[in-house]
Design a protein around this motif. Sequence first.
Motif, PDB file in Angstrom:
ATOM      1  N   TYR A   1      24.157   5.686  50.965  1.00 26.52           N
ATOM      2  CA  TYR A   1      23.829   4.314  51.370  1.00 26.52           C
ATOM      3  C   TYR A   1      24.125   3.479  50.150  1.00 26.52           C
ATOM      4  O   TYR A   1      24.903   2.291  50.449  1.00 26.52           O
ATOM      5  N   ALA A   2      23.684   3.815  49.058  1.00 29.34           N
ATOM      6  CA  ALA A   2      23.972   2.850  47.897  1.00 29.34           C
ATOM      7  C   ALA A   2      25.441   2.728  47.208  1.00 29.34           C
ATOM      8  O   ALA A   2      25.860   1.735  47.122  1.00 29.34           O
ATOM      9  N   ALA A   3      26.060   3.888  47.714  1.00 25.85           N
ATOM     10  CA  ALA A   3      27.486   3.830  47.000  1.00 25.85           C
ATOM     11  C   ALA A   3      28.219   3.201  48.145  1.00 25.85           C
ATOM     12  O   ALA A   3      29.306   2.465  47.882  1.00 25.85           O
ATOM     13  N   PHE A   4      28.017   2.984  49.175  1.00 29.60           N
ATOM     14  CA  PHE A   4      28.599   2.015  50.228  1.00 29.60           C
ATOM     15  C   PHE A   4      28.377   0.611  50.001  1.00 29.60           C
ATOM     16  O   PHE A   4      29.145  -0.171  50.111  1.00 29.60           O
ATOM     17  N   ALA A   5      26.966   0.307  49.556  1.00 25.84           N
ATOM     18  CA  ALA A   5      26.684  -0.947  49.265  1.00 25.84           C
ATOM     19  C   ALA A   5      27.254  -1.276  48.057  1.00 25.84           C
ATOM     20  O   ALA A   5      27.584  -2.568  47.922  1.00 25.84           O
ATOM     21  N   GLN A   6      27.756  -0.521  47.055  1.00 27.94           N
ATOM     22  CA  GLN A   6      28.318  -0.909  45.835  1.00 27.94           C
ATOM     23  C   GLN A   6      29.831  -0.624  45.808  1.00 27.94           C
ATOM     24  O   GLN A   6      30.360  -0.719  45.038  1.00 27.94           O
ATOM     25  N   ALA A   7      30.199  -0.340  47.303  1.00 31.82           N
ATOM     26  CA  ALA A   7      31.791  -0.128  47.202  1.00 31.82           C
ATOM     27  C   ALA A   7      32.620  -1.244  46.848  1.00 31.82           C
ATOM     28  O   ALA A   7      32.205  -2.571  46.769  1.00 31.82           O
ATOM     29  N   ASP A   8      33.872  -0.893  46.335  1.00 35.99           N
ATOM     30  CA  ASP A   8      34.548  -1.955  45.752  1.00 35.99           C
ATOM     31  C   ASP A   8      34.869  -2.621  46.782  1.00 35.99           C
ATOM     32  O   ASP A   8      35.152  -2.543  48.026  1.00 35.99           O
ATOM     33  N   HIS A   9      34.508  -3.986  46.686  1.00 30.57           N
ATOM     34  CA  HIS A   9      34.520  -5.339  47.765  1.00 30.57           C
ATOM     35  C   HIS A   9      35.961  -5.488  48.227  1.00 30.57           C
ATOM     36  O   HIS A   9      36.079  -5.907  49.475  1.00 30.57           O
ATOM     37  N   ALA A  10      36.928  -5.377  47.534  1.00 32.01           N
ATOM     38  CA  ALA A  10      38.478  -5.512  47.934  1.00 32.01           C
ATOM     39  C   ALA A  10      38.704  -4.569  49.042  1.00 32.01           C
ATOM     40  O   ALA A  10      39.568  -4.752  49.943  1.00 32.01           O
ATOM     41  N   THR A  11      38.393  -3.334  48.871  1.00 33.72           N
ATOM     42  CA  THR A  11      39.024  -1.948  49.478  1.00 33.72           C
ATOM     43  C   THR A  11      37.835  -1.525  50.574  1.00 33.72           C
ATOM     44  O   THR A  11      38.175  -0.742  51.396  1.00 33.72           O
ATOM     45  N   GLY A  12      36.520  -1.742  50.171  1.00 35.84           N
ATOM     46  CA  GLY A  12      35.542  -0.897  50.768  1.00 35.84           C
ATOM     47  C   GLY A  12      35.213   0.304  50.387  1.00 35.84           C
ATOM     48  O   GLY A  12      34.634   1.082  51.040  1.00 35.84           O
ATOM     49  N   ASP A  13      36.277   1.035  49.353  1.00 32.63           N
ATOM     50  CA  ASP A  13      35.882   2.372  48.892  1.00 32.63           C
ATOM     51  C   ASP A  13      35.040   2.546  48.296  1.00 32.63           C
ATOM     52  O   ASP A  13      34.881   1.993  47.172  1.00 32.63           O
ATOM     53  N   PRO A  14      33.972   3.601  48.511  1.00 33.21           N
ATOM     54  CA  PRO A  14      33.020   4.093  47.923  1.00 33.21           C
ATOM     55  C   PRO A  14      33.295   4.922  46.804  1.00 33.21           C
ATOM     56  O   PRO A  14      32.380   5.406  46.147  1.00 33.21           O
ATOM     57  N   GLY A  15      34.479   5.460  46.896  1.00 36.74           N
ATOM     58  CA  GLY A  15      35.062   6.507  45.894  1.00 36.74           C
ATOM     59  C   GLY A  15      34.719   7.847  46.564  1.00 36.74           C
ATOM     60  O   GLY A  15      35.033   9.062  45.786  1.00 36.74           O
ATOM     61  N   PHE A  16      34.494   8.022  47.839  1.00 34.71           N
ATOM     62  CA  PHE A  16      34.696   9.414  48.522  1.00 34.71           C
ATOM     63  C   PHE A  16      35.004   8.923  49.899  1.00 34.71           C
ATOM     64  O   PHE A  16      34.924   7.853  50.434  1.00 34.71           O
ATOM     65  N   VAL A  17      35.316  10.249  50.506  1.00 34.87           N
ATOM     66  CA  VAL A  17      35.589  10.218  52.172  1.00 34.87           C
ATOM     67  C   VAL A  17      34.323  10.843  52.684  1.00 34.87           C
ATOM     68  O   VAL A  17      34.120  11.968  52.619  1.00 34.87           O
ATOM     69  N   LEU A  18      33.687  10.032  53.571  1.00 36.83           N
ATOM     70  CA  LEU A  18      32.374  10.507  54.338  1.00 36.83           C
ATOM     71  C   LEU A  18      32.736  10.983  55.646  1.00 36.83           C
ATOM     72  O   LEU A  18      33.553  10.384  56.530  1.00 36.83           O
ATOM     73  N   LEU A  19      32.683  12.502  55.794  1.00 29.90           N
ATOM     74  CA  LEU A  19      32.938  13.090  57.096  1.00 29.90           C
ATOM     75  C   LEU A  19      31.939  13.339  57.841  1.00 29.90           C
ATOM     76  O   LEU A  19      30.949  14.308  57.525  1.00 29.90           O
ATOM     77  N   ASP A  20      31.883  13.052  58.991  1.00 30.83           N
ATOM     78  CA  ASP A  20      30.746  13.765  60.030  1.00 30.83           C
ATOM     79  C   ASP A  20      31.448  14.809  60.824  1.00 30.83           C
ATOM     80  O   ASP A  20      32.290  14.526  61.601  1.00 30.83           O
ATOM     81  N   VAL A  21      30.780  15.950  60.755  1.00 24.85           N
ATOM     82  CA  VAL A  21      31.653  17.209  61.056  1.00 24.85           C
ATOM     83  C   VAL A  21      31.042  17.502  62.539  1.00 24.85           C
ATOM     84  O   VAL A  21      31.314  18.605  62.977  1.00 24.85           O
ATOM     85  N   ARG A  22      30.122  16.887  63.024  1.00 26.05           N
ATOM     86  CA  ARG A  22      29.776  17.105  64.481  1.00 26.05           C
ATOM     87  C   ARG A  22      30.727  17.085  65.625  1.00 26.05           C
ATOM     88  O   ARG A  22      31.768  16.370  65.237  1.00 26.05           O
ATOM     89  N   GLY A  23      30.575  17.130  66.643  1.00 19.43           N
ATOM     90  CA  GLY A  23      31.455  16.906  67.634  1.00 19.43           C
ATOM     91  C   GLY A  23      31.744  15.392  68.077  1.00 19.43           C
ATOM     92  O   GLY A  23      30.772  14.782  67.941  1.00 19.43           O
ATOM     93  N   PRO A  24      32.785  14.981  68.675  1.00 23.70           N
ATOM     94  CA  PRO A  24      33.169  13.574  69.103  1.00 23.70           C
ATOM     95  C   PRO A  24      32.208  12.988  69.870  1.00 23.70           C
ATOM     96  O   PRO A  24      31.762  11.828  69.799  1.00 23.70           O
ATOM     97  N   ALA A  25      31.589  13.812  70.812  1.00 20.41           N
ATOM     98  CA  ALA A  25      30.448  13.370  71.732  1.00 20.41           C
ATOM     99  C   ALA A  25      29.161  12.830  70.899  1.00 20.41           C
ATOM    100  O   ALA A  25      28.550  11.686  71.046  1.00 20.41           O
ATOM    101  N   LEU A  26      28.738  13.568  69.913  1.00 21.02           N
ATOM    102  CA  LEU A  26      27.516  13.236  69.143  1.00 21.02           C
ATOM    103  C   LEU A  26      28.109  12.078  68.188  1.00 21.02           C
ATOM    104  O   LEU A  26      27.251  11.174  68.029  1.00 21.02           O
TER     105      LEU A  26
END
Length: 136
Positions: free
Chosen positions: A34-59
């Motif tokens: 949460y803090a990383a996204f709040a501090q993300a580069d304001h120009a790109t929105g990049d928090p410095g990593f890619v967050l992956l939800d590995v659950r199925g598409p319905a969930l």
Amino acid sequence: MPNPVTAIPPAPAAEVAAHYARRLARETDCADVYAAFAQADHATGDPGFVLLDVRGPALYATGHVPGALNLPRGKMTPRRMAEWPAGTVFVVYCAGPHCNGADKAALHLAGLGLPVKVMIGGITGWVDEGFGLAEG
């Protein structure tokens, strides 16, 4: 007189420090994400990593961490993962402490030679922290 806490003495400080440094190299938590996204580069929105939800598409569609992409482990092919630049850090999460989907995804990504951490707590931890979910 020893009690259940002190009956086994603590490990030496250097050993404890090494243990937790190794642990934190493999995992992060909901508050840090949460803090990383709040501090993300304001120009790109990049928090410095890619967050992956590995659950199925319905969930994923019923609610996910804002900024997360849905990518179940079965879709993490070498070709798909090559869409990101070399060195991209991936953070994976699943339903929560009762689910090992994030562990399986982390093992798979590490097997592909990719840097990865698990967001402990998963979606359950995210909600328990009071953070909102995105839908769709």
